[in-house]
Design a protein around this motif. Structure first.
Motif, PDB file in Angstrom:
ATOM      1  N   GLN A 167     103.302  90.445  -5.366  1.00 51.99           N
ATOM      2  CA  GLN A 167     103.951  88.782  -5.886  1.00 51.99           C
ATOM      3  C   GLN A 167     103.278  87.621  -6.075  1.00 51.99           C
ATOM      4  OE1 GLN A 167     107.541  89.600  -6.480  1.00 51.99           O
ATOM      5  NE2 GLN A 167     107.524  88.161  -7.233  1.00 51.99           N
ATOM      6  N   MET A 168     102.443  87.723  -5.510  1.00 53.79           N
ATOM      7  CA  MET A 168     101.529  86.513  -6.009  1.00 53.79           C
ATOM      8  C   MET A 168     100.874  86.775  -7.179  1.00 53.79           C
ATOM      9  SD  MET A 168      97.962  84.623  -4.271  1.00 53.79           S
ATOM     10  CE  MET A 168      99.169  84.121  -2.711  1.00 53.79           C
ATOM     11  N   LEU A 169     100.115  87.780  -7.603  1.00 58.77           N
ATOM     12  CA  LEU A 169      99.510  88.670  -9.304  1.00 58.77           C
ATOM     13  C   LEU A 169     100.506  88.026 -10.230  1.00 58.77           C
ATOM     14  CD1 LEU A 169      97.160  89.447 -10.224  1.00 58.77           C
ATOM     15  CD2 LEU A 169      98.234  91.729 -10.079  1.00 58.77           C
ATOM     16  N   LYS A 170     102.116  88.420  -9.514  1.00 56.80           N
ATOM     17  CA  LYS A 170     103.014  88.285 -10.832  1.00 56.80           C
ATOM     18  C   LYS A 170     103.233  87.069 -10.967  1.00 56.80           C
ATOM     19  CE  LYS A 170     105.036  93.109  -9.538  1.00 56.80           C
ATOM     20  NZ  LYS A 170     105.985  93.631  -9.586  1.00 56.80           N
ATOM     21  N   GLU A 171     103.494  86.157  -9.979  1.00 54.97           N
ATOM     22  CA  GLU A 171     103.913  85.082  -9.946  1.00 54.97           C
ATOM     23  C   GLU A 171     102.849  84.240 -10.982  1.00 54.97           C
ATOM     24  OE1 GLU A 171     106.964  83.374  -9.613  1.00 54.97           O
ATOM     25  OE2 GLU A 171     107.436  84.802  -8.572  1.00 54.97           O
ATOM     26  N   GLN A 262     110.329  90.951 -14.651  1.00 51.43           N
ATOM     27  CA  GLN A 262     110.979  90.590 -13.613  1.00 51.43           C
ATOM     28  C   GLN A 262     110.925  91.780 -13.561  1.00 51.43           C
ATOM     29  OE1 GLN A 262     111.154  88.084 -12.497  1.00 51.43           O
ATOM     30  NE2 GLN A 262     112.482  87.613 -11.092  1.00 51.43           N
ATOM     31  N   ASP A 263     110.821  92.400 -12.191  1.00 55.02           N
ATOM     32  CA  ASP A 263     111.153  93.404 -10.895  1.00 55.02           C
ATOM     33  C   ASP A 263     112.047  93.569 -10.701  1.00 55.02           C
ATOM     34  OD1 ASP A 263     109.788  92.915  -9.615  1.00 55.02           O
ATOM     35  OD2 ASP A 263     108.307  94.072  -9.471  1.00 55.02           O
ATOM     36  N   ILE A 264     112.088  92.075  -9.583  1.00 56.24           N
ATOM     37  CA  ILE A 264     113.506  92.156  -8.597  1.00 56.24           C
ATOM     38  C   ILE A 264     114.352  90.500  -8.756  1.00 56.24           C
ATOM     39  CG2 ILE A 264     112.830  91.152  -5.955  1.00 56.24           C
ATOM     40  CD1 ILE A 264     111.523  92.313  -5.717  1.00 56.24           C
TER      41      ILE A 264
END
Length: 316
Positions: A167-171, A262-264
């Motif tokens: 999640q950190m990578l995506k954020e 966005q996957d969630i």
């Protein structure tokens, strides 16, 4: 009668020079004319930023002068400016135009002295859209100061050289994309808002991951994105991160579009027309699975247990 008089040679108003100064900036050392071919290559001006008070005086006359110079063959472009952006006026705390007679003037020197130049700069860009007229609100300035301090606090925590993941990578990539696009369209307020969200995410991650530390890359991306808005703070953070060279020499971070998807998402769950709770779901989850998960939520079950669910509606 032999009396001496000085002839007045300065007969033009002072703003006359400001009507064509941008031309001279392109070729300041040219002794043969206003500008040469090298100067022409910089024209026309890509962006003109000015308040509405400049629309009649400087903007109108600069365009008039430019068209005269075009007709004379001095410049090669018919129009002086490609794009115009009017910045909105900042009003006093009473919502009125600042003036000494009203006693509502906010002195920027006082704000800088108490909170720092970066806090003032951040707040002015965070107040709202660039073109909007906005009242000064000191309580919002204090919120920006807290944001600045949270960024500085991240520099004093434990950092890891491990690459960000999950999640950190995506954020990180989502924030880089948002800020990059917002800067391009002068949406500085929403860019700063995204940085605030990202800072809160990193702060939460640091609290729940004290042993391993935050990813240095994730923190450095925050500092790089912050640098155009708060250059002094960013420069200090960059030094605290161990860099000897100025942050102004560092490259702007790049984002991976695939990691910005966005996957969630969070959806609201209603029972009998009222929101009872919320739930995070995968964007590609099937409807039957989502409805089954929703019916198992405690705040939903207390309304449905012992009752027949007659109708379900899912809005993707």
């Amino acid at each position: 009668d032999g009396q001496w008089f000085a002839r007045e040679t300065n007969t033009m108003p002072q703003w006359a020079g400001s009507c064509w100064y941008y031309l001279r900036f392109t070729d300041p050392n040219n002794s043969e004319g206003i500008l040469g071919e090298e100067g022409q290559s910089w024209l026309p001006v890509d962006l003109y930023v000015g308040g509405q008070e400049h629309a009649v005086l400087h903007l109108l006359y600069a365009r008039f002068w430019h068209k005269v110079l075009f007709d004379l063959g001095v410049v090669n472009h018919k129009e002086p400016f490609l794009k115009l952006v009017h910045q909105g006026m900042i009003l006093g705390t009473d919502g009125e135009k600042m003036s000494k007679s009203r006693g509502n003037v906010i002195n920027p020197d006082d704000v800088v002295k108490e909170y720092g130049a970066d806090a003032l700069r951040l707040y002015e860009m965070f107040m709202g859209p660039l073109e909007a007229v906005k009242p000064w609100q000191t309580n919002q300035l204090l919120g920006v100061v807290r944001f600045r301090d949270r960024v500085l606090a991240l520099m004093k925590g434990t950092l890891s050289n491990a690459a960000p993941e999950g999640q950190m990578l995506k954020e990180m990539h989502k924030t880089i994309k948002k800020v990059t696009q917002d800067v391009d369209r002068f949406a500085f307020n929403t860019a700063i808002s995204s940085l605030m969200v990202y800072t809160n995410f990193l702060t939460s991650a640091a609290s729940s991951n004290k042993g391993e530390g935050l990813s240095r890359e994730a923190v450095e991306s925050l500092v790089l994105l912050l640098s155009p808005f708060a250059p002094h703070v960013a420069e200090e953070c960059w030094a605290l991160l161990g860099h000897s060279e100025s942050i102004s020499h560092a490259s702007w971070p790049q984002f991976d579009e695939a990691l910005c998807v966005q996957d969630i998402v969070t959806i609201a769950i209603q029972v009998n027309g009222k929101v009872r709770t919320k739930m995070d779901i995968q964007v590609d989850a099937p409807e039957t699975e989502i409805l089954g998960m929703a019916l198992e939520l405690p705040n939903v079950k207390k309304f449905t247990d012992g009752n027949e669910v007659k109708k379900t509606i899912y809005v993707p």
